[in-house]
Structures are given as C-alpha cells and as structure tokens.
Design a protein around this motif. Sequence first.
Motif, PDB file in Angstrom:
ATOM      1  N   ASN A 141       0.884  -1.163   0.127  1.00  0.00           N
ATOM      2  CA  ASN A 141       0.073   0.052   0.027  1.00  0.00           C
ATOM      3  C   ASN A 141       0.835   1.296  -0.052  1.00  0.00           C
ATOM      4  OD1 ASN A 141      -2.408  -1.331   0.261  1.00  0.00           O
ATOM      5  ND2 ASN A 141      -1.942  -1.997   2.549  1.00  0.00           N
ATOM      6  N   ARG A 142       0.222   2.432  -0.570  1.00  0.00           N
ATOM      7  CA  ARG A 142       0.987   3.569  -0.604  1.00  0.00           C
ATOM      8  C   ARG A 142       1.584   4.111   0.592  1.00  0.00           C
ATOM      9  NH1 ARG A 142       2.771   6.225  -5.205  1.00  0.00           N
ATOM     10  NH2 ARG A 142       1.814   8.358  -4.738  1.00  0.00           N
TER      11      ARG A 142
ATOM     12  N   ASP B  53       2.284   2.130   3.284  1.00  0.00           N
ATOM     13  CA  ASP B  53       2.884   1.222   4.349  1.00  0.00           C
ATOM     14  C   ASP B  53       4.340   1.850   4.490  1.00  0.00           C
ATOM     15  OD1 ASP B  53       0.965  -0.477   4.356  1.00  0.00           O
ATOM     16  OD2 ASP B  53       1.511  -1.771   2.623  1.00  0.00           O
TER      17      ASP B  53
END
Length: 586
Positions: free
Chosen positions: A330-331, A333
């Motif tokens: 995910n962006r 993370d």
Amino acid sequence: MTRKAFSCNPGYCLAALLSLAAPALALAQASLPQPTIHGREAAPRQTMRAYFDDVRKARAIAHSRFETLASEYELGYVIVQLNEQEASELRAMGFRLVPDPHWMTQQLEQARKESEARARASQATATGIPNYSCYPTVEEVFTEAEGMAANKPQLASWIDIGDSWAKGAGQGGYDLRVLKLTNSAVSGDKPKLFINAGIHAREYTTTPLVLEFARKLYNGHGVDADATWILDHHEVHLLLATNPDGRKKAESGILWRKNTNTAYCGATSNYRGADLNRNFGFTWNISNGGGSSGNACSETYRGPSAASEPETRAVEAYIRSLWPDRRGPNRTDPAPLDTSGIHLDIHSHGRLLLWPWGSNGAPAGNDTQLATLGRKFAYWNRHTPQRSLDLYETDGTSDGPSYGELGVASFTFELGTAFFQQCSYYNSTVLPDNMPALMYAAKVVRTPYQTPAGPDVTALALNYKRVPQGRPATLVARVDDTRYNQTNGTEPTQTIAAAEAYIDVPPWLSGARAIPLSARDGSFDANNEYVVGQIDTTGLSVGQHLVYVRGQDAAGNWGAFSALFMQVDAPNRTALTSPQKEAQRR
C-alpha cells in the motif's frame, strides 16, 4: 521527481548563439525556423524575467511545465522561455514579466571568459565540455572511472549494467556503467548507497559532482579516516551518466533533456526521446497526465509504456539487485525503521532537496524519517527540504523502484541555479556545499531511518598525533544535535546525553568495545557539548589505528560516526608531538 524544463530548438541553442552578437539576437531568433509539434508550428517563444512576490510560486513554476532556464531567487526572478499563452498564464498568477533577450548570449560569454581564464592560469590543454572545462565529457568520465578500477581493483570495479538506446539501436551510444567502490578485502554484508546522475542530459553539474565524490572516497582510503571506514564497511554504487546519449547532445550546447530515441517526435528533432525520469514503472502515468505528458514532443514525455526505455530498465534491474523488498504493497505502508540503503538522484537546478511522494496526495509511510534525513542533507547544501508533491506533481520517477517497491530511503537533489551552470558557481558553491551531504549519506546508509535523528560529531582531535605504546592519548570532540535545515518545518533537537569511542572495531562487528566519553564541562546539559576521554594504548599494536566517535541525544538517538587516525609507535621511540607542533615542523 524532477521538474519540467526546456529543450533547445534551432532559435535557442546556446551553441548556435555563441557566434551571435547580442544586438542581433532578436532578429536571429525571429528568422530561424521553429520546431514542429504534432504537425503544427510551435508558438514563438521569448526569454523573459518572471519577477515574483512569493518564492514558493517561483519554485513551483521552476519545476513544472514552464521552460525555466535559471532560478535567481535571491534577485527576485526566474528566467523563463514563454510563448504568448504561457506568458498570459504567468501574469494571471501574479508574475511580472520583463523581456531579457540577451540573457543566453551573456551566459555563454561569461562561460567563455571563465574558460579562457582557467586555461591561461593552468597553461594546460583544454579538456571538458567546450566553454565549461570544469565538466568532463562522457568519454572523460568513463576513462577516469575505468582507470580507478584498473589501478586499484581492490577498491573499485566498473560494472556494465546495460546499453543506452543508441547503442542498442546500433547508432553508436554507450554502455551504462556503475562505478562500485568498496574495500573488497573486508568481507561481510555491507549497506549500499546508490547515486545516479545525469538522467536529464543538460544538467551539467550532476555528473561532475558525483565523480568528485568518487575521487574523494577512492583517493581518501587509507589517508582520510572517514573515507577509509566508509569503504571498508559500506558499498557505494555510482551511475555517473544515466543518460549518456543525451549528455553527448548537451555537450554540444543543446539544452537536451531526454534520451535520443528516434521513435518519438521525429528522428531528427531536438525534441525527440523519452524523459527517463517519467518512464519508471512503479508510478508510471499514475496521475493521468498531471505528472508527465503523453505528447511525444513534450519535455516530460513518459514514453509509450512503463519502463519502455533501455536506460530505465537497466536502472530498475540494478536497484532491485542491491536491496531486498522491505515495504508493503500500500502507498502508506512504511518500511521498517532498520531498513538499510539510500538512493540519491542528482539533478539541477533550483536548490531543492526532495523526498517521496511526488503524486497522489498521501505522505509516504516513512515521511517523518525521510524529512529528518532530508533536513540533515539540507543543513550542508542549504537547499529547501520538502516533500516532492509539495512542489508539483510527478509520476514514473526514479524513486519508484527504490522507495516505492523496496522501501529504500530515496531523495532528489536539485543543484544550483541553472542547467549550464557557470564553473565559478559550481566550484565556489555547488561542489563545497554538496560534498558534505554526500559524505553524510555514505555514513548513515546502514540505518538511514534512525541515525539522522541523532547528533553529529565534529572537531574531532587527539592531543598527540603520534603516541608511544602504553602512553594514554586524550580524545576531544564536539557533539551537536542542532545540525538541521529548519527553513521548511521543524526538526526536534535534544540535549546531548552520552558519547563513546571505538578503536578499530565499530559496534556492528563482534569484539567492539565502547570507550565512554564525558562532558568536558562536567555535565551533559546542552544540545551541543564538547566531550573528552582517555584512550589506553597499552594493548594496541604499533601502527595506525582508526578511532570512531558517536554521540547520543536525550531521546536515545545515536548519531553518525566520525573518525580519525591515531598512530601508535613503539615504546620510548617517539617524542610526544602535538598536532600544532607537528604542523609547524612541516
């Protein structure tokens, strides 16, 4: 992650302007042919000063689709090339535009005078880019790097990682090569710093800066303590010319940005090619046209597909070979805080220090840690530290495979004030300001999300340069927790809590032994302190030893190591000599 700038057309090439007298410039520009874009004539362009009342707006247009030649922020303007529509847009944004038709000839004339003065002073055969002799040509860069590997193969290797577009197409071109620096006699899994330069061809300062960094490490091993321990325990990977085909075009005086792929915008056009820093796969075209262009003649043309260009594919593959994947899908993370490795992409111009993300709004998962390291870099080079998206939107940039895929700390340096930077400014400002930042990156690459939060060690000294075995030596240093650029946001600082030294064996190796240092004034109660301690030389062998020193702040953050050499001589064979007296002897 970098900005839109401008390419050369037949009316604006600096090389062509060399022979033009200033009064004839306007006539020459009007009479020479203009480029064709998608079958229509490009609108005439003028060189203008764009005066601003807010430097943030100036930085934004300097790194967007407007063709910005120079960023003279201190003088209150930027130099731009504009057509009528773009001029109207800037006026609507509050800029005051003043024509400056002689700017380019004046810049080239200054470069010519500087070059002639250097040649007279050195009485040497001219080398380097014409009129910019401080910047080596592609061939000179390759020859020097190859020589490093040949002369000291234990320290340097010259690695072929792929071909440029022109070489792959059988049109000349170059290998893409990485200069790897590390002491191969010291084994172990070493943290890795990767720096690429020259991805945008016309940015003259980038390749020579990174080459000078290579010289500092290579020539300093065994001579300079910091260069020695960095190469003993770390790896430094330098892609000195990421876009060598384009760089060769720029050496002729053409303000060339992209690679030279003839499939885009016409086989002979000076607008042809793909912008390699919009062609990486991780965020390719993620902004739906906002962070790159689908127009093949645009300076930010992203290519027909993700990683379509051989240069991009070579860089992506090399980055993936250096580090494991430590970031989630995910962006937002984050990578774990103990993730090692740093990737620096060196550009010009604008004096900016940028970190991910460049698109889609949400801060990166490691934004706090990236900001800390960015403000540390910017302490030395005095760039404005900021998240890339705070400037303008980009996609398909080089931090995609490094931070986006793998979680490796990634930054863009925007050097100086112009693409074809004068050598005087490069030597007086760009080089001395940025070299400490690159050295710092090489120091903290083991834990870049942790170490930059700690204090720096400076003014490191021993009371004697040479000491007989068995005689104690006094170590003094300054530990400082304040060395951040606080111009854009605030980095917290704390009082110093501790300091320690190590002899020969750093703490990440077995057998390391910490020597505690104390506050020289008796109490750790300030955010910068002088520390002092005794080094017992009784058990040390005769010869040169490396002394590492680091400090800790009250928040528990250990900072970067600095080091110096200590020479231990046989007992009763050395007269104790202070560094000052030794300097006087010489």
